[in-house]
Design a protein around this motif. Sequence first.
Motif, PDB file in Angstrom:
ATOM      1  N   UNK A 239       0.849  -1.194   0.000  1.00 53.26           N
ATOM      2  CA  UNK A 239       0.000   0.000   0.000  1.00 53.26           C
ATOM      3  C   UNK A 239       0.882   1.240   0.000  1.00 53.26           C
ATOM      4  N   UNK A 240       0.560   2.233  -0.833  1.00 53.34           N
ATOM      5  CA  UNK A 240       1.363   3.469  -0.847  1.00 53.34           C
ATOM      6  C   UNK A 240       1.206   4.220   0.474  1.00 53.34           C
ATOM      7  N   UNK A 403      -2.371   0.164  -8.409  1.00 54.48           N
ATOM      8  CA  UNK A 403      -1.377  -0.014  -7.349  1.00 54.48           C
ATOM      9  C   UNK A 403      -0.779  -1.408  -7.289  1.00 54.48           C
ATOM     10  N   UNK A 404      -1.486  -2.404  -7.829  1.00 52.48           N
ATOM     11  CA  UNK A 404      -0.988  -3.774  -7.745  1.00 52.48           C
ATOM     12  C   UNK A 404      -0.624  -4.343  -9.109  1.00 52.48           C
ATOM     13  N   UNK A 405      -0.754  -3.513 -10.159  1.00 52.82           N
ATOM     14  CA  UNK A 405      -0.379  -3.982 -11.491  1.00 52.82           C
ATOM     15  C   UNK A 405      -1.299  -5.035 -12.050  1.00 52.82           C
ATOM     16  N   UNK A 406      -2.533  -5.098 -11.552  1.00 55.06           N
ATOM     17  CA  UNK A 406      -3.464  -6.115 -12.010  1.00 55.06           C
ATOM     18  C   UNK A 406      -4.152  -5.741 -13.307  1.00 55.06           C
ATOM     19  N   UNK A 407      -4.957  -6.690 -13.785  1.00 55.65           N
ATOM     20  CA  UNK A 407      -5.745  -6.500 -15.009  1.00 55.65           C
ATOM     21  C   UNK A 407      -7.185  -6.825 -14.683  1.00 55.65           C
ATOM     22  N   UNK A 408      -8.082  -5.910 -15.008  1.00 55.05           N
ATOM     23  CA  UNK A 408      -9.504  -6.132 -14.750  1.00 55.05           C
ATOM     24  C   UNK A 408     -10.088  -7.002 -15.845  1.00 55.05           C
ATOM     25  N   UNK A 409     -10.745  -8.091 -15.463  1.00 53.17           N
ATOM     26  CA  UNK A 409     -11.404  -8.932 -16.448  1.00 53.17           C
ATOM     27  C   UNK A 409     -12.657  -8.227 -16.966  1.00 53.17           C
ATOM     28  N   UNK A 410     -13.043  -8.588 -18.153  1.00 57.21           N
ATOM     29  CA  UNK A 410     -14.176  -7.913 -18.796  1.00 57.21           C
ATOM     30  C   UNK A 410     -15.508  -8.270 -18.165  1.00 57.21           C
ATOM     31  N   UNK A 411     -15.566  -9.403 -17.475  1.00 61.79           N
ATOM     32  CA  UNK A 411     -16.837  -9.832 -16.900  1.00 61.79           C
ATOM     33  C   UNK A 411     -17.298  -8.932 -15.764  1.00 61.79           C
TER      34      UNK A 411
END
Length: 842
Positions: A239-240, A403-411
Amino acid sequence: MRVPLSWLREYVDLPATETGRDVQAKLISAGLEVETVEQLGAGLTGPLVVGRVLTIEELTEFKKPIRFCTVDVAQANGTGEPQEIVCGARNFAVGDKVVVALPGAVLPGDFRIAERKTYGRMSRGMICSADELGMGDDGTHGIIVLPPEIEVGTDATELLELYDEVLDIAVTPDRGYALSMRGVARETATAYGLPLRDPALLDVPAPNSYGYQVRIADPIGCDRFTARTVVGLDPEARSPIWMRRRLQKAGMRPISLAVDITNYVMLELGQPLHAYDRNRLEGPIGVRRAEAGEKFTTLDGVKRVLDAQDLVITDSRGPIGLAGVMGGANTEIADSETDPETGEVRGTTEVVVEAAHFDPVSIARTARRHKLSSEASRRFERGVDPQAAAAAAQRTVDLLVLLAGGTAEAGVTEIVAPSAPRTITMRADHPDRVAGVAYGRETVVRRLQEVGCDVYGQDDLVVTVPSWRPDLHEPNDLAEEVIRLEGYENLPSTLPTPPSGRGLTARQRLHRRVGRALAGAGYVEALNYPFVGEAVLDQFGLDADDPRRTVVTLVNPISDEEPALRTTLLPGLLSALRRNVGRGSHDLALFETGLVFRPTGEETVPGVLPVDRRPTDEEIAVLNAALPHQPRRVATVLAGAREQAGWWGGGRPADWADAIESARAVAREAGAELTVRADRHTPWHPGRCAALYVSVDGEETLVGHAGELHPRAIKALGLPERTCAMEMELDLLERAGEGALQAPRISTFPVATQDVALVVASDVPAADVEKALHEGAGELLESIRLFDVFEGEQIGEGRKSLAYALRFRAPDRTLTVEEASAARDAAVALAGERTGAVLRGA
C-alpha cells in the motif's frame, strides 16, 4: 467516523483559511455531532528527513542489543556527511530508507532531539518509529521502513502527512451516510454552499454474462450484488504511503494492499466491500440463510455456530462469509511470502471483489447475535446506499489495477432485485408550520435538492428520496432536513399560547404545593427508580398476605435484584437515606412524590393498538383496563438531628412527631383536615405509629401512616437508630380537600383567646379531645392548638392533662368576654360528654 481535513478537501474546495474548528462549527450547525477536532502533529517540529542506512555496527558489550549506524541524509544536515546515530531497534537493515529526526527536532511529548554521547558513541539524531511520530498503529512494530524509491533528504513531515486535523463525528443511527467521506463531504459542501466532487460518479461498465457466477437465494436479504474480478496482481505490491496514512488517520490499521484498498473505498464511499482469493473459491458465490447449527470460521479465527436467520455468503463447499459482517478464513487474501528454496514470492494474485447491499435488520441481528460488530456491519445496519455498490466495485478495481499492477477482467456481474424509488408527498408550507418560521416554497425546494431529493409540484410537493437516505419516510423527516440546514439556531424562541382558561390541573397544582411545602420545611426531594425486589419487602417484615407483596413483575427488568414495580415509596427513599448516611451525611430529611403500582387481579389482557391511525376511545379504555391501580403518593423519611445544636440552644433529634407533622403539612396544602390515631402497621414501631385519616365523601378514610420505624426493620435495612417515616396517598387527600381551599381572610376585628386544661384518661387520644372541642365551640372558633401535655402525681395515676389554646373571632363584630366564654364552655362540655374530660383544678 474520523474525517481527516486534508482528505475532505479533495471533494470540497474549502477556503484555505478554514480550520478544523471552523468546519466543526458548520457541521454541528447542520446537525452532525462533531465531538472533537484532533490536531495531528501538534508539538512536532523538524528537521525530519528521509535517510538511507549506510552501515550498522552491532554493539555487543551492553545488556540489550544496541546498533551504531551511519545514515545518509543528503544535504539535510548542512554538510552532506553521513549522520551517526545510536539505535536499539532491529527491524531495519543496511540500504533501508528510514525517517531521521536531526538535532533540533522536537517530537510529540516535547521530546527534544540533540547531539549526545550514549553507549560510548556520539549520537547525532534519531531513527524514528511510527509511535514516536504520533502516527498511530501502522500494523508494524519498530522503525518506519520506507519504500526504496523515496529520495534521500525528502522532508518526512510532508511525505508522511504528519500535520493534519481530524474531525471525530459521532454518527447517529439515522445518518448512516455520514460514515463515509462522501457523506460528510456532501454535508460540508451544503453547509458552505460549495459544489461537491462526488467520488461515486465513475464510469461503470454494463453488466454482462462473463462475470463471476453469483446466485441469490434470498433477494429480500440481499437485493443487490456486484462482483468484479482482477487478475495478475503483484503479490509484492504494498500500500502506498498516502493510503496507509489516510487509513491511520481514519482509525484503521493498514494490513495488505488488497484489504487496504477495500477499507479505503469503504471509508470513501460508505460501501463495505470484501475481496476473495479467487484461487480459494470453489464454484459460484451464493447468498442464502444459514442452516440452524451450521458451523463457520470467521476471519478472526473463531468457529461460530450459525442461526437460521443469519445471512451467509457461500461457495460450493458452504459458508465463506457472514454477509455484511465478516468474511471467512477459508477464502481470505493470503499474505505474500518468499519460498526459501526458490526465492519465489507467493501470495494472492487473483481477486474477486464483492460489493453488495444487505437488509439492515438482518445484519444488525446477526452482529448482535454473534457479538461481532465490524466496520461493515456498523454501516449496513444504519443503511448503505444501494446505488453505490457498482461504483465502489469499480473504484476498487481501478485501485487494484493502479497499485498492484493487475488487469480487470471484462466480466461484470450485477444482480439487482427490482425496486421503485421512494416518494413522499408534502405540502410546500409543511416545514413552515412545523418550525413556526416562514421559509417559503423556494427555500424548501432548494434545501431538499441539496439533500439529494428530486422535487416536483407547486403547493403539493412530490419528493423523490435519494438512495443514500433510507431514514426519510414521511413529511416530518423532510421538514427536519429543511429546518436543520436553515439552522436550528435560527429558530425563534417562542412559547405556545394556550387557549384561554387552560393551565395547570388541580392535581398538578397540589403536587407543586406539596413539594414547596415540604422543601420549605427542610426536606430534600429524592427521585428514585420505581423498582423493588422481594428482599426489601422481607426486610420490612411484611406478612405473607400483605397487599404490598402483590407486585407487577417486569419482563425485562433493569436489575434481576429489583424485577418488580414498587407498591410503596419507602424502599427507594430509605435506600437513598442509607446511601447518604454512608457518605457522611447524618442529619437527613428526604421526600418523594410518585406513583405506586397495586395490581387488583382484575386487569385484562390488552390488544394490539393500530399504528396507521389514532386508537379509538374504546381501544384506549381496553388498554387502560390492563394497567394496575396506580395511586399517587407522598412519603418522607428522617434521621439524625431535626434541629441543630448551637449558641441558640441544645437542638433535638428527629422523632415520630416530626413525621406526623410532615403529614399535617401535606394535608394543609390539600385543604384536608387530618385525624391522627395510634395504630400498628408494618414497618413502623407498634408504640410509635399513627394512622392518618381524612373525610372523603363524608366517610372517614385511611390515607397513610407516620411514625418511627420498627427497630428490626431499621437493623435489617442498615438505617440509623430512630429513623422515622411517613407515607400518604395524595389522590385521596385531593378528594378530601376539594373545594376546601379558600383565599385567606383578614379580619379587622380582634381575636379572643381562651386557654383550657382538660384532664382525661391516659389512653384517650388527644385527637378525639380536639375534635370534640372543635365541634362544641361552634362557628366562632378560628383555631385550636394543643400546647402542653402533662402527666404526674398532681392529676393522678393513669390520667393526663391536655392544654389547648382556643382562638375565637367573629367576622362582623368584636366578641364580648361573655360570648367567648360561652363558646369555650360549650366546647368543654362536649369534650367532657364524649371523652370524659374535666377541667383541671375543677
